[in-house]
Design a protein around this motif. Structure first.
Motif, PDB file in Angstrom:
ATOM      1  N   THR A   1       1.116  -1.243  -0.002  1.00 26.81           N
ATOM      2  CA  THR A   1      -0.172   0.047  -0.148  1.00 26.81           C
ATOM      3  C   THR A   1       0.951   1.302   0.230  1.00 26.81           C
ATOM      4  OG1 THR A   1      -1.938  -1.105   1.183  1.00 26.81           O
ATOM      5  CG2 THR A   1      -1.922   1.276   1.334  1.00 26.81           C
ATOM      6  N   ALA A   2       1.867   1.037   0.952  1.00 29.67           N
ATOM      7  CA  ALA A   2       2.758   2.485   0.797  1.00 29.67           C
ATOM      8  C   ALA A   2       3.437   2.692  -0.450  1.00 29.67           C
ATOM      9  CB  ALA A   2       3.907   2.245   1.987  1.00 29.67           C
ATOM     10  N   ILE A   3       3.977   1.821  -1.109  1.00 26.96           N
ATOM     11  CA  ILE A   3       4.577   1.580  -2.551  1.00 26.96           C
ATOM     12  C   ILE A   3       3.465   2.310  -3.463  1.00 26.96           C
ATOM     13  CG2 ILE A   3       5.612   0.617  -4.468  1.00 26.96           C
ATOM     14  CD1 ILE A   3       6.644  -1.433  -2.256  1.00 26.96           C
ATOM     15  N   GLY A   4       2.409   1.725  -3.487  1.00 27.30           N
ATOM     16  CA  GLY A   4       1.321   2.131  -4.252  1.00 27.30           C
ATOM     17  C   GLY A   4       0.786   3.778  -4.119  1.00 27.30           C
ATOM     18  N   SER A   5       0.775   4.103  -2.816  1.00 27.24           N
ATOM     19  CA  SER A   5       0.515   5.414  -2.618  1.00 27.24           C
ATOM     20  C   SER A   5       1.529   6.540  -3.240  1.00 27.24           C
ATOM     21  CB  SER A   5       0.490   5.575  -0.984  1.00 27.24           C
ATOM     22  OG  SER A   5       1.560   5.723  -0.524  1.00 27.24           O
ATOM     23  N   LYS A   6       2.737   6.137  -3.344  1.00 22.58           N
ATOM     24  CA  LYS A   6       3.814   6.950  -4.008  1.00 22.58           C
ATOM     25  C   LYS A   6       3.757   6.909  -5.504  1.00 22.58           C
ATOM     26  CE  LYS A   6       6.649   7.173   0.177  1.00 22.58           C
ATOM     27  NZ  LYS A   6       6.236   8.763   0.259  1.00 22.58           N
ATOM     28  N   MET A   7       3.003   6.126  -6.249  1.00 23.48           N
ATOM     29  CA  MET A   7       3.102   5.828  -7.726  1.00 23.48           C
ATOM     30  C   MET A   7       1.879   6.506  -8.423  1.00 23.48           C
ATOM     31  SD  MET A   7       4.826   1.852  -7.646  1.00 23.48           S
ATOM     32  CE  MET A   7       5.014   1.965  -9.468  1.00 23.48           C
ATOM     33  N   PRO A   8       2.178   6.684  -9.679  1.00 24.97           N
ATOM     34  CA  PRO A   8       0.889   7.407 -10.483  1.00 24.97           C
ATOM     35  C   PRO A   8      -0.222   6.483 -10.546  1.00 24.97           C
ATOM     36  CG  PRO A   8       2.727   6.942 -11.753  1.00 24.97           C
ATOM     37  CD  PRO A   8       3.217   6.800 -10.494  1.00 24.97           C
ATOM     38  N   PRO A   9      -1.252   6.720 -10.844  1.00 22.39           N
ATOM     39  CA  PRO A   9      -2.645   6.116 -10.776  1.00 22.39           C
ATOM     40  C   PRO A   9      -2.480   5.080 -12.037  1.00 22.39           C
ATOM     41  CG  PRO A   9      -3.124   7.982 -11.348  1.00 22.39           C
ATOM     42  CD  PRO A   9      -1.991   8.254 -11.055  1.00 22.39           C
ATOM     43  N   ASP A  10      -1.451   5.539 -13.180  1.00 23.31           N
ATOM     44  CA  ASP A  10      -1.678   4.410 -14.241  1.00 23.31           C
ATOM     45  C   ASP A  10      -0.543   3.408 -14.119  1.00 23.31           C
ATOM     46  OD1 ASP A  10       0.387   6.628 -14.234  1.00 23.31           O
ATOM     47  OD2 ASP A  10       0.455   6.573 -16.444  1.00 23.31           O
ATOM     48  N   GLN A  11       0.081   3.488 -12.819  1.00 19.58           N
ATOM     49  CA  GLN A  11       1.061   2.512 -12.824  1.00 19.58           C
ATOM     50  C   GLN A  11       0.824   1.706 -11.309  1.00 19.58           C
ATOM     51  OE1 GLN A  11       5.412   2.728 -13.785  1.00 19.58           O
ATOM     52  NE2 GLN A  11       5.877   0.700 -12.501  1.00 19.58           N
TER      53      GLN A  11
END
Length: 288
Positions: free
Chosen positions: A240-250
């Motif tokens: 979740t923490a990684i995803g929160s720092k990445m753009p919505p298209d990745q």
């Protein structure tokens, strides 16, 4: 004593002789593998790297098989891949989108079905963590959509084998790929996986993963969240923490194959210690 083995694969190019003249140049995949090997070594894993020309189909499958022979219940296998993702036709009807996903290894693609089969060799209770910083190309219109979203400046580089290359490679190497793609026992294979295989991928199946200057976007973000080992929390929180720092298209994807192991998912990432269930303390009976 708990044993940890890690294998880190990074390809900055592939062999154009197999890929119909396409060499698939990338920038940061070897750096990803080196950094993940350093992270694994700091956690006590015995590490091995396969970089570009050494990252052949045989070397990767042999590396996984060797780990399976060496590890027992409670041990840990950590596998990372950084490179191009590809797709082939799904000939055994196991994919809802009609395409199997692949890793573009130096001398040929490794089909996802082959990875699933490799997990069967691991003993029950082995923990397997797989990080895949790659992508799977979609339609031409999807590629145009991504290009249109790019900011001004140098064009982005995605870790996806172009569709026209994927088509040529498959058409000219059907004799090699079809026997793999036509295997009908995938359901049996997945049911026979006794280990617990946790996957965190760099994006969803219908997305693309960005290359970079120093790391791929997913690997670089993972390193930021890990922060030299100061991160505390479960794999779910890590994802979740990684995803929160990445753009919505990745958007990174978290999934589990094989034996359910809630204790493994609840552990701090890359922890070699065996996850154990906490025994509940029996309640004392009240005196009447």
């Amino acid at each position: 004593m708990t044993k940890g083995i890690s294998l880190h694969i990074g390809l900055n190019s592939v062999d154009p002789q197999h890929y119909e003249g396409w060499s698939g140049p990338l920038n940061a995949c070897e750096a990803d593998a080196n950094d993940m090997a350093d992270l694994a070594g700091s956690q006590g894993f015995a590490t091995e790297k396969l970089l570009t020309k050494k990252a052949t189909r045989k070397a990767v499958l042999d590396g996984i098989a060797d780990a399976a022979k060496s590890l027992k219940s409670g041990d840990f296998f950590f596998l990372t891949y950084s490179g191009h993702g590809g797709q082939t036709p799904d000939l055994n009807a196991d994919e809802p989108d009609g395409q199997d996903e692949t890793w573009c290894l130096y001398d040929g693609q490794l089909i996802d079905d082959e990875l699933y089969s490799a997990w069967r060799a691991f003993a029950s209770g082995v923990r397997i963590l797989l990080l895949s910083d790659s992508c799977h190309s979609g339609s031409v219109s999807k590629a145009v959509h991504y290009a249109a979203m790019a900011r001004s400046g140098p064009p982005p580089v995605y870790r996806a084998m172009p569709n026209e290359v994927a088509l040529r490679v498959y058409q000219n190497h059907k004799d090699f790929y079809n026997p793999i793609l036509e295997k009908r026992n995938l359901a049996e294979t997945l049911g026979g996986v006794k280990a617990s295989v946790l996957l965190i991928s760099g994006c969803q199946d219908n997305q693309l993963s960005l290359d970079g200057t120093f790391n791929g976007l997913f690997t670089g973000t993972l390193k930021i969240v890990w922060n030299g080992g100061t991160f505390s929390g479960s794999y779910r929180r890590f994802h979740t923490a990684i995803g929160s720092k990445m753009p919505p298209d990745q958007t990174p994807k978290l999934s589990l194959v094989g034996k359910s192991n809630p204790e493994f998912i609840a552990q701090t990432p890359f922890d070699l210690h065996v996850a154990r269930k906490t025994a509940s303390t029996p309640k004392k009976k009240r005196k009447k």
